[in-house]
Design an enzyme around this catalytic site. Structure first.
Site, PDB file in Angstrom:
ATOM      1  N   ARG A  50       0.819  -1.213   0.000  1.00 19.86           N
ATOM      2  CA  ARG A  50       0.000   0.000   0.000  1.00 19.86           C
ATOM      3  C   ARG A  50       0.855   1.266   0.000  1.00 19.86           C
ATOM      4  NH1 ARG A  50      -5.270  -1.008   2.133  1.00 19.86           N
ATOM      5  NH2 ARG A  50      -5.976  -3.002   1.284  1.00 19.86           N
ATOM      6  N   ASP A 159     -15.814  11.697   9.873  1.00 15.67           N
ATOM      7  CA  ASP A 159     -14.740  10.825   9.400  1.00 15.67           C
ATOM      8  C   ASP A 159     -13.414  11.538   9.618  1.00 15.67           C
ATOM      9  OD1 ASP A 159     -14.817   8.126   7.552  1.00 15.67           O
ATOM     10  OD2 ASP A 159     -12.981   9.270   7.260  1.00 15.67           O
TER      11      ASP A 159
END
Length: 304
Positions: A50, A159
């Protein structure tokens, strides 16, 4: 032969060097400190794959330089990019539909009756990702109570990722996501040109949702209470200790009679477990003296 060698050199030059033990430990420590993200050694290959993309984007060859960046005062933006890379913002409208059936049939009717009599109703979508969850909540509310925007009913959607939060606030989605929204709700709560590859959430639904950037590991500016909290498929990234602390913090903002909904692979633990009663698959209710909650399935965490 020369061309082939040059191409191989180019590939090698664009491939970050191996992730050392020290670099992995530094990344894991920072992810846990800032976001509660638990990265055990088994995640090492995932971290490499990633974050190698981030290194290539930044023009870096080794993780030691990357670790120096995320530890520096100038590394705040990259720390957020690291979080986005290491977590998965995959969701859809009405995910885990059994939660929305419970809301529609059992949870919301008495709350809406109270709101129609002047009461206050608050919902929180914690870790709202791209917005499908809070908008699904808004659709469900408006389906039962068309005048919800005129009452004291609001949904907080939070978030930690400002980029994903901007997407949620825009309320613009690819047309293929329409299939997850019930047909009757599409007609009332969606704006779409029939030929467009996208659709937008209607102003009517957006009016009852407020978005805010919030790190669940930090101090929370709101004091509640929240009648309903959704925090689904967020705590899967946390260790058991962090999960237990988070559940207890949610319990502190959930009054007796309130509800907490978790993701399909998450379960209450720690002190909060004794404060709630299971009323469905990963659906929990804080008992209220003199009032029965929704019908409780047999066995804690039973199927709905």
């Amino acid at each position: 032969m020369r061309a082939a060698a040059s191409q191989a050199d180019l590939v090698s030059a664009n491939t970050p060097q191996a992730l050392t033990d020290a670099d992995f430990s530094a990344i894991a420590r920072r992810a846990y400190k800032d976001f509660g993200l638990h990265l055990p050694p088994s995640k090492r290959d995932l971290v490499y794959s990633r974050l190698a993309k981030r290194l290539r984007h930044l023009g870096m060859r080794d993780f030691t330089a990357y670790c120096s960046l995320i530890e520096s005062p100038d590394g705040e933006d990259e720390r957020m990019q690291m979080l986005s890379a290491l977590t998965t913002n995959v969701t859809h409208f009405f995910r885990e539909d059994h939660h929305f059936r419970l809301l529609r049939d059992k949870v919301l009717p008495p709350l809406l009756a109270a709101a129609r009599s002047g009461g206050r109703v608050r919902l929180w979508s914690a870790g709202c990702s791209a917005g499908q969850e809070p908008y699904s909540l808004a659709f469900t509310l408006l389906d039962l109570c068309p005048e919800a925007a005129r009452l004291d009913i609001r949904i907080l959607a939070s978030d930690v990722d400002p980029d994903i939060l901007r997407r949620a606030q825009d309320g613009l989605y690819p047309a293929e996501e329409l299939k997850a929204i019930p047909a009757g709700m599409r007609d009332r709560f969606i704006d779409q040109d029939g030929t467009s590859p996208t659709f937008r959430i209607s102003d009517r639904a957006r009016a009852i949702v407020r978005f805010a950037e919030l790190n669940l590991m930090s101090e929370w500016p709101m004091r509640g209470p929240f009648d309903i909290i959704f925090c689904r498929n967020v705590a899967i990234y946390f260790d058991k200790q962090t999960q237990a602390r988070l559940w207890q913090r949610f319990a502190g903002l959930t009054p007796p009679g309130g509800y907490l909904f978790l993701g399909h692979s998450e379960r209450l633990s720690g002190p909060a477990d004794a404060m709630f009663r299971s009323v469905g698959v990963t659906a929990y209710w804080r008992p209220l003296e003199g009032r029965e909650g929704p019908e409780t399935p047999k066995g804690k965490g039973g199927s709905a």
